[in-house]
Write a protein that holds these residues in place. Structure first.
Motif, mmCIF file in Angstrom:
data_model
loop_
_atom_site.group_PDB
_atom_site.id
_atom_site.type_symbol
_atom_site.label_atom_id
_atom_site.label_comp_id
_atom_site.label_asym_id
_atom_site.label_seq_id
_atom_site.Cartn_x
_atom_site.Cartn_y
_atom_site.Cartn_z
ATOM 1 N N TYR A 1 26.709 -35.664 -12.790
ATOM 2 C CA TYR A 1 27.651 -34.799 -12.079
ATOM 3 C C TYR A 1 29.054 -35.270 -12.409
ATOM 4 C CZ TYR A 1 30.652 -33.525 -8.150
ATOM 5 O OH TYR A 1 31.684 -33.086 -7.381
ATOM 6 N N HIS A 2 29.970 -34.337 -12.773
ATOM 7 C CA HIS A 2 31.346 -34.709 -13.071
ATOM 8 C C HIS A 2 32.326 -34.308 -11.974
ATOM 9 C CE1 HIS A 2 31.038 -36.385 -17.110
ATOM 10 N NE2 HIS A 2 30.056 -35.525 -17.308
ATOM 11 N N LEU A 37 27.800 -30.311 -21.944
ATOM 12 C CA LEU A 37 28.398 -29.981 -20.648
ATOM 13 C C LEU A 37 27.927 -28.605 -20.209
ATOM 14 C CD1 LEU A 37 32.089 -31.121 -21.137
ATOM 15 C CD2 LEU A 37 30.294 -32.278 -19.831
ATOM 16 N N PHE A 38 27.788 -28.444 -18.908
ATOM 17 C CA PHE A 38 27.372 -27.175 -18.326
ATOM 18 C C PHE A 38 28.276 -26.855 -17.138
ATOM 19 C CE2 PHE A 38 23.653 -29.051 -20.241
ATOM 20 C CZ PHE A 38 23.092 -27.991 -20.948
ATOM 21 N N GLN A 73 30.463 -26.341 -10.531
ATOM 22 C CA GLN A 73 30.276 -27.751 -10.873
ATOM 23 C C GLN A 73 30.227 -27.931 -12.383
ATOM 24 O OE1 GLN A 73 27.468 -30.094 -8.562
ATOM 25 N NE2 GLN A 73 26.867 -28.231 -7.495
ATOM 26 N N VAL A 74 30.769 -29.046 -12.835
ATOM 27 C CA VAL A 74 30.597 -29.447 -14.221
ATOM 28 C C VAL A 74 29.561 -30.559 -14.231
ATOM 29 C CG1 VAL A 74 31.677 -30.427 -16.273
ATOM 30 C CG2 VAL A 74 32.947 -28.803 -14.850
ATOM 31 N N MET A 75 28.489 -30.321 -14.998
ATOM 32 C CA MET A 75 27.392 -31.274 -15.108
ATOM 33 C C MET A 75 27.197 -31.601 -16.586
ATOM 34 S SD MET A 75 26.325 -31.479 -11.999
ATOM 35 C CE MET A 75 24.810 -31.266 -11.141
#
Length: 87
Positions: free
Chosen positions: A34-35, A2-3, A48-50
């Protein structure tokens, strides 16, 4: 992995970003998921959480937007994952 991706809109140019997004979508390379995202519209930022197997995949995506957006990418884990490793 996760980033957390922090974006700052160059020159506050949300119009150009919105137009490109409407025309071309998120433009994610294969292997990037993409989350969720949140916007701080007043400051011209997006968080953003990617998810991707490696950061290089995110760098491909960044290259597609870097004319309009400055990026900071931080590898993260969920709090549950972090605390599970502490045992």
């Amino acid at each position: 992995m996760l980033f957390m991706v922090m974006e700052r809109f160059r020159n506050g140019n949300t119009k150009a970003i919105g137009e490109r997004f409407a025309r071309e979508g998120r433009m994610l390379p294969a292997g990037v998921v993409y989350h969720v995202s949140w916007l701080d519209a007043a400051a011209g930022r997006c968080f953003q959480v990617m998810e991707a197997e490696r950061v290089e995949l995110l760098e491909e995506w960044v290259a597609r937007w870097e004319d309009l957006v400055e990026f900071e990418i931080v590898p993260v884990v969920t709090s549950a994952e972090f605390w599970a490793k502490k045992d």
